[in-house]
Design an enzyme around this catalytic site. Sequence first.
Site, PDB file in Angstrom:
ATOM      1  N   LYS A 188     -68.159   4.563  42.720  1.00  0.00           N
ATOM      2  CA  LYS A 188     -69.320   4.755  43.117  1.00  0.00           C
ATOM      3  C   LYS A 188     -70.580   3.730  43.106  1.00  0.00           C
ATOM      4  O   LYS A 188     -69.910   2.367  42.643  1.00  0.00           O
ATOM      5  CB  LYS A 188     -70.196   5.881  42.355  1.00  0.00           C
ATOM      6  CG  LYS A 188     -69.321   7.466  42.627  1.00  0.00           C
ATOM      7  CD  LYS A 188     -69.388   7.815  43.902  1.00  0.00           C
ATOM      8  CE  LYS A 188     -68.788   9.176  44.405  1.00  0.00           C
ATOM      9  NZ  LYS A 188     -67.559   9.788  43.707  1.00  0.00           N
TER      10      LYS A 188
HETATM   11  C1  LIG Z   1     -67.496  11.511  43.347  1.00  0.00           C
HETATM   12  C2  LIG Z   1     -67.896  12.665  43.928  1.00  0.00           C
HETATM   13  C3  LIG Z   1     -68.192  13.790  43.281  1.00  0.00           C
HETATM   14  C4  LIG Z   1     -67.716  13.913  41.840  1.00  0.00           C
HETATM   15  O1  LIG Z   1     -68.092  12.923  40.992  1.00  0.00           O
HETATM   16  P1  LIG Z   1     -67.231  12.810  39.549  1.00  0.00           P
HETATM   17  O2  LIG Z   1     -68.438  11.932  38.914  1.00  0.00           O
HETATM   18  O3  LIG Z   1     -66.007  12.051  39.848  1.00  0.00           O
HETATM   19  O4  LIG Z   1     -67.102  14.232  38.962  1.00  0.00           O
HETATM   20  C5  LIG Z   1     -68.847  14.902  43.892  1.00  0.00           C
HETATM   21  N1  LIG Z   1     -69.160  14.999  44.928  1.00  0.00           N
HETATM   22  C6  LIG Z   1     -68.953  13.947  45.926  1.00  0.00           C
HETATM   23  C7  LIG Z   1     -69.589  13.940  47.133  1.00  0.00           C
HETATM   24  C8  LIG Z   1     -68.425  12.778  45.519  1.00  0.00           C
HETATM   25  O5  LIG Z   1     -68.150  11.744  46.299  1.00  0.00           O
END
Ligand SMILES: *Cc1c(COP(=O)(O)O)cnc(C)c1O
Length: 386
Positions: A188
């Site tokens: 992210k």
């Molecule tokens: C990465 C992601 C998540 C989950 O995030 P985590 O921190 O890995 O639980 C949820 N929704 C979207 C759209 C994502 O890209």
Amino acid sequence: MGQSPFLPFALPDIGDDEIAEVVDTLKSGWITTGPKAKRFEQAFAEFLGDPQIECIAVNSATAGLHLALEAIGLGPGDEVITTTHTFTATAEVVRYLGADVKLVDIDPATLNIDVKAIEAAITPRTKAIMPVHYAGLAVDMIAVLDIARRHGLRVIDDAAHALPTTLEKELIGTLGTDATVFSFYANKTMTTGEGGMLVTRNPEIAKRARIMRLHGMSRDAFDRFTAKVPSWYYEIVAPGFKYNLTDIAAALGLHQLKRLPAFQARREQIAASFNGAFADLPLILPPVAPEGDTHAWHLYVVRLADDAPITRDAFIEGMFAAGIGCSVHYVPLHLHPYWRDRYGLTPEQFPQSQKAFERTVSLPLYTAMSDADVERVIAAVRALLA
Ligand SMILES: *Cc1c(COP(=O)(O)O)cnc(C)c1O
């Protein structure tokens, strides 16, 4: 090009300050949730710039979304409306609580949830709307919040892609939703390895989420074990979860957050380079944010146009042969066996998402890319499509 090392689709950008802070944590004697997690929550609230916002650090965005839905009292018999064009985490948390998911199609211009389709999907069982700011471009939250107000619904936005994203110059997370959840997963826009942040202005949601984050205890471990509050006593008020963020992870987050403006500037720069270099190719380029607003550019998603010389799959293979990793965001939920079979979904019900899925490719865009890496991606895309 064949001799260059493989350029992965994504890489984290971890600096010396992050590493030193993690080492400091490891040597401090307090490695789980403690002073650094608290500081990270405070720093995040300062970043959002709204003193009324409470920030609750969790070990994933998935955990944060689950806590937010639990805090609004979601349960069996309830329905939650969200986009089919997302990662399964957005929807699975609804099922954790025994409620059901109502998937809707996207607006092909933005690849975000089709706001008109939300209104059409509302039933007497609808309890909440979960928009996803796809790729880092804000959903029209003014329209979503208006629908929610008129129908008495809650709004919890999945902001896993949206740090930092603005709508009419206000940061996502400050727009007055019931809760907004950010992700600090490895790929992210900033990372703690695994981690997330639930933010809310609603003190009841905040209180409930803090309790449910750690076993349903009425106080958290930091309060119990430091000398300032020498109470060994706690009460279990609910069967809670184990969703707390460790200080090791928060140590990363403290420095990643400081670097976020620089990260954002670099992402903007790479996106602008791509947009310029691809303008004449048979590609639908990603939608940009309105003038004055910020697109987080978590993802750089192109769609192959009707007159592209190769298919999406051949394009990805060609990029891979040039030593460049690509991805697809997403295989829409309506195509996955679990969601398809539970709700009897067909591609015809989601024509825009289906069409986008068949043509989309996510190209590498991350701050650890050098200018030479960016040029290499551009050259490989042009070689396949020009
Ligand atoms: C990465 C992601 C998540 C989950 O995030 P985590 O921190 O890995 O639980 C949820 N929704 C979207 C759209 C994502 O890209």
